[in-house]
Design a protein around this motif. Structure first.
Motif, mmCIF file in Angstrom:
data_model
loop_
_atom_site.group_PDB
_atom_site.id
_atom_site.type_symbol
_atom_site.label_atom_id
_atom_site.label_comp_id
_atom_site.label_asym_id
_atom_site.label_seq_id
_atom_site.Cartn_x
_atom_site.Cartn_y
_atom_site.Cartn_z
ATOM 1 N N GLU A 143 0.839 -1.206 0.000
ATOM 2 C CA GLU A 143 0.000 0.000 0.000
ATOM 3 C C GLU A 143 0.870 1.251 0.000
ATOM 4 O O GLU A 143 0.610 2.202 -0.738
ATOM 5 N N ASP A 144 1.902 1.225 0.814
ATOM 6 C CA ASP A 144 2.787 2.399 0.907
ATOM 7 C C ASP A 144 3.484 2.672 -0.417
ATOM 8 O O ASP A 144 3.605 3.817 -0.850
ATOM 9 N N GLU B 230 1.125 4.106 -3.035
ATOM 10 C CA GLU B 230 0.844 5.520 -2.737
ATOM 11 C C GLU B 230 2.048 6.390 -3.143
ATOM 12 O O GLU B 230 1.892 7.403 -3.830
ATOM 13 N N ALA B 231 3.233 5.947 -2.749
ATOM 14 C CA ALA B 231 4.443 6.738 -3.042
ATOM 15 C C ALA B 231 4.695 6.823 -4.546
ATOM 16 O O ALA B 231 5.210 7.826 -5.048
ATOM 17 N N LYS C 191 2.775 7.379 -6.818
ATOM 18 C CA LYS C 191 2.012 8.442 -7.498
ATOM 19 C C LYS C 191 2.868 9.678 -7.751
ATOM 20 O O LYS C 191 2.560 10.479 -8.622
ATOM 21 N N ASN C 192 3.932 9.837 -6.961
ATOM 22 C CA ASN C 192 4.792 11.025 -7.136
ATOM 23 C C ASN C 192 5.884 10.810 -8.159
ATOM 24 O O ASN C 192 6.662 11.716 -8.438
#
Ligand code: NAP
Length: 489
Positions: free
Chosen positions: A438-439, A442-443, A445-446
């Motif tokens: 999950e982390d 999410e990361a 995306k940058n």
């Protein structure tokens, strides 16, 4: 096969693959006095990707003094970026000088591995079996060639091969060669072939940003200096590593980073200044940001593609016919040789080996959606199986050798749990693996990879499957396992 079980209470290791990571494992285990292991290699020679990729122009675009083991610096690299054959020779030399060839069994393709009664068992295509306490998958990332699904591919009457299966018996001089693809491989092939072939036709589906990158030869004086001053060589390696991380590896994970903007400027200027014909220039201009796809380094591609015997074809390929490639405008591009520089199936890892974990769970099922592993190393319910350069780790923009060395040191700390009697079975917990996943999603995306292009970094959902954080974070993570994230039996 010889009796494998050690009389000592030390673990036995089964290592899959004698490429960069397999040789690393062998050297490090032997160094730690853990000599009860076998490296299984399906081919008749070590070297992994460097054994298989021998296409014209092949070189590594990670600097030579970084693309080697920290424990085996090489003062004699001929160039700042090494040719593939030199890297292959380097791995052979390291295996020889560290006396680990004796641990390698060649011509042994593992077909099945299963965890039973607390141990890993394996079977090879020859029907031989073995067992051990730890299974190390050192099987590489860019290993399974991806063949394009183009109608009529088999009907071609000339020679046709994938770039990772280059057929050196096929003469090229003066002949008509087609290359499909515009990745790092194709760009190197084109640059190398244009000067010698009769005609080179490059079939481009998507243009690429090209970073101009000179590749100077080291002088004899420089090599002599490196030989005489090993500490200078070591310091230089550290310097290159930091520079590489700061200017590149860390830039790609932040789409707004100033370094990326700089890379974009350099690539744009390279295109504007190097390609003189405006029509050709526009055909070569990508409509996505630089480094969204894996950035290509080349000092001579633009010059090559502008030569009179080179042609860039941007019309989509309709089909392949006995005489050549037919594009959507109806034109037949007649060819003698067709090279498929169409990349790799990057979600395979150690598959097609059938891997069965605790309680009969198959890796194929565990990875039914997509491959994933806690910190790219461990999969829940697959105890004592550890991967080097496994899924979601740093790839593409890092020295995979540096990555594997850090991973192996981490794995050895997990092995220590076994040696000290603290645990017989070690695997990442489901919760920790899910949180890691999950982390990272999410990361990601940058990152620059998710700014609107297709590439081999993206999984089937369009999510980058690569390490989305800094190299410093990777180093920190690899420093010491967080045991709370593991299930110890
Ligand atoms: P790649 O980057 O995956 O490129 C594959 C190319 O084939 C792309 O241009 C793709 O087009 C094209 N392609 C695939 N299927 C096609 C089809 N059906 N029709 C037309 N075109 C098709 O593969 P690669 O060049 O072998 O490189 C893979 C990775 O290996 C690199 O990114 C790099 O990490 C590593 N590598 C490094 C070096 C180096 O160190 N210099 C050299 C070679 C490779 P699209 O872009 O449109 O998908």
């Amino acid at each position: 096969m010889a009796e494998r079980r050690s009389a000592r209470r030390e673990p036995r290791f089964l290592i899959i693959g004698a490429g960069m990571a397999g040789i690393l494992s062998a050297v490090k285990l032997a160094e730690a006095g853990l000599t009860d292991f076998t490296v299984y290699e399906k081919a008749d020679r070590l070297g992994g990707t460097w054994r298989e990729n021998t296409y014209p122009g092949i070189s590594c675009d990670v600097p030579s003094h970084l693309y080697c083991y920290s424990f085996a610096p090489e003062p004699n690299w001929s160039h700042h970026f090494s040719p593939g054959a030199e890297i292959q020779a380097y791995f052979e030399n390291v295996a020889h000088s560290h006396d680990v060839e004796k641990f390698i069994e060649y011509g042994q393709e593992i077909t099945r591995c299963w965890f039973e009664d607390g141990r890993w068992h394996l079977e090879t295509a020859n029907g031989e079996t073995d067992e051990g306490d730890f299974l190390i998958a050192a099987t590489g990332v860019l290993h399974h060639p991806a063949y394009p699904d183009i109608e009529g591919l088999d009907s071609f009457e000339g020679s046709c091969f994938h770039s990772a299966r280059w057929d050196h018996d096929v003469p090229l001089a003066g002949r008509r060669i087609g290359v499909i693809g515009t990745g790092s491989t194709a760009i190197q092939v084109v640059s190398a072939l244009v000067p010698t072939v009769g005609k080179l036709t490059l079939f481009q589906r998507t243009p690429q940003w090209i970073m101009p990158q000179e590749n100077a030869a080291y002088t004899e004086e420089e090599k002599e200096y490196f030989r005489a001053e090993p500490e200078v060589l070591a310091a230089m390696r550290d310097e290159i590593s930091t520079l590489f991380a700061d200017t590149f590896s860390n830039a790609v994970i932040d789409a707004d980073s100033p370094q990326l903007k700089m890379i974009e400027v350099v690539c744009r200027e390279n295109l504007e200044n190097s390609v003189h014909d405006s029509e050709l220039r526009e055909k070569l201009r990508p409509n996505y940001r630089a480094a969204c796809k894996r950035l290509i380094m080349s000092e001579d591609f633009y010059a090559a593609i502008q030569k009179p015997n080179a042609e860039l074809v941007t019309e989509p390929i309709e089909r392949i016919e006995p005489k050549g490639v037919r594009t959507a405008d109806g034109r037949l591009h007649e060819l003698d040789v067709l090279a498929l520089a169409t990349g790799f199936k990057v979600d395979r890892f150690m598959r097609p080996i059938k891997i069965i974990g605790r309680g009969g769970v198959a890796l194929d099922d565990a990875w039914a959606e997509r491959p994933t592993a806690y910190l790219a190393i461990s999969v829940p319910e697959f105890p004592n199986l550890f991967m080097l350069n496994g899924p979601n780790g740093p790839v593409g923009n890092f020295s995979l050798i540096e990555v594997a060395e850090l991973q192996f040191a981490y794995i050895m700390q997990l092995v220590e749990l076994f040696r000290s009697g603290r645990a017989r079975e070690v695997s990442a917990s489901r919760a920790a693996t899910q949180k890691f996943d999950e982390d990272r999603v999410e990361a990601a995306k940058n990152t620059i990879w998710q700014t609107g292009c297709s590439s081999w970094y993206l999984d089937d959902r369009g999510v980058p499957a690569a390490w989305p954080w800094t190299f410093a974070r990777f180093r920190d993570e690899m420093n010491e396992p967080r045991l709370d994230d593991f299930e110890l039996v």
